[in-house]
Scaffold this motif. Sequence first.
Motif, PDB file in Angstrom:
ATOM      1  N   LEU A   1       0.828  -1.208   0.000  1.00 58.86           N
ATOM      2  CA  LEU A   1       0.000   0.000   0.000  1.00 58.86           C
ATOM      3  C   LEU A   1       0.863   1.259   0.000  1.00 58.86           C
ATOM      4  CD1 LEU A   1      -2.785  -1.101   2.509  1.00 58.86           C
ATOM      5  CD2 LEU A   1      -2.933  -0.979   0.018  1.00 58.86           C
TER       6      LEU A   1
ATOM      7  N   ARG B   1       3.580   1.300  -1.574  1.00 60.48           N
ATOM      8  CA  ARG B   1       4.203   1.216  -2.900  1.00 60.48           C
ATOM      9  C   ARG B   1       5.698   0.952  -2.830  1.00 60.48           C
ATOM     10  NH1 ARG B   1       0.856   5.721  -6.459  1.00 60.48           N
ATOM     11  NH2 ARG B   1      -1.185   5.029  -5.767  1.00 60.48           N
TER      12      ARG B   1
ATOM     13  N   TYR C   1      -0.885  -6.424  -5.029  1.00 56.72           N
ATOM     14  CA  TYR C   1       0.353  -5.921  -5.626  1.00 56.72           C
ATOM     15  C   TYR C   1       0.143  -5.576  -7.102  1.00 56.72           C
ATOM     16  CZ  TYR C   1       5.083  -6.057  -7.547  1.00 56.72           C
ATOM     17  OH  TYR C   1       6.238  -5.760  -8.211  1.00 56.72           O
TER      18      TYR C   1
ATOM     19  N   THR D   1      -2.680  -4.856  -8.531  1.00 51.72           N
ATOM     20  CA  THR D   1      -3.579  -3.696  -8.580  1.00 51.72           C
ATOM     21  C   THR D   1      -2.795  -2.403  -8.376  1.00 51.72           C
ATOM     22  OG1 THR D   1      -5.424  -5.012  -7.730  1.00 51.72           O
ATOM     23  CG2 THR D   1      -5.602  -2.622  -7.534  1.00 51.72           C
ATOM     24  N   GLN D   2      -1.849  -2.415  -7.411  1.00 52.32           N
ATOM     25  CA  GLN D   2      -1.047  -1.231  -7.179  1.00 52.32           C
ATOM     26  C   GLN D   2      -0.172  -0.900  -8.390  1.00 52.32           C
ATOM     27  OE1 GLN D   2      -2.871  -0.084  -4.458  1.00 52.32           O
ATOM     28  NE2 GLN D   2      -0.919   0.876  -4.008  1.00 52.32           N
TER      29      GLN D   2
ATOM     30  N   GLN E   1      -0.294   2.557 -10.513  1.00 53.88           N
ATOM     31  CA  GLN E   1       0.890   3.356 -10.826  1.00 53.88           C
ATOM     32  C   GLN E   1       1.002   3.600 -12.328  1.00 53.88           C
ATOM     33  OE1 GLN E   1       4.384   1.560  -9.132  1.00 53.88           O
ATOM     34  NE2 GLN E   1       3.608   1.671  -7.039  1.00 53.88           N
TER      35      GLN E   1
END
Length: 307
Positions: free
Chosen positions: A156, A158, A235, A237-238, A242
């Motif tokens: 979360l 990043r 992960y 999804t993040q 980005q």
Amino acid sequence: MAKKYLFRPHLTPVALNEPVKPDDQVVEVISSEEFASLGLGDAELQDALRALSTVENTYLDVYPESLIGSFAVPDKHHVLSDPLCFAFYLDKRHLVFIDERDTCVKLLDVIAQQQVVKRPTVAHCLFEFMKLLVKDDLVFLADVEDRMEDVEEQILDRCGNVANRKMLGFRRRLLRIDTFYQQLVDMAGTLGDNENKLLSHEESRLFQSLEKNVERLLKRSQTLKEYSLQLRELYQTQIDIQQNETMQWFTVITTLFAPLTLITSWFGMNFANMPGLDWEWGYPAMIVLCVVIVAVELVIFKRKKWL
């Protein structure tokens, strides 16, 4: 490491040359070469037991008058390293562990010190031995869950590269642990079924209770496996977020310079009769116009929360 134990009345270490009475219950830890000298079982059983002593699998085989099996126990401190492998033989009076290391001796010494075997039977000793194999596993799994939650926070926040490596490590560890629990459940279930009637009714019930305990550990490890998959999805999804933010930034930059590109292209055609070419304030006016256009665009992007 060879060692012998007798029930007097609790499990007690004795000398290897200690005489054994006909009705004594004997627990021993020996090497695979020494097992043949005990004269237990036929040649086929001895060969099977010798092969099981090094196999990386938790397995049980039922014979008419005995049971043989193997353990492949993951080292909780180094789960991804080679498991602790050893085998065992069980009949009415003998429980023999074939171990080339000192794993079995350490566990049996704990049983002897705690005097947990109150009934002088080798089957009950095997039950206590198997309980010790998973004694602190709930704490181990809770620690794994705590570390996975830390990785979730890193995702979360990043810190992607660190989180990705740790997620792969968690998944591999949980696969090892999950396989061990599944095999141990099968072994405890077979012991509890008591197919060859080697165990008493009370002893078989002990292994049935052990089966239920290991099943709870198995469900816990499977829950953590699902959690590791959810971390992987989070992960990914993040990463997508980005990438979307990067593309949005490039889109904003492109949009900011699109009107300026049009103006410079327009006045770069160099036609002889183009209005404003001879005006002394034409160049400063174009600079002011470009600055105003960029400022207006920035205000619009801020209101739409694109920046």
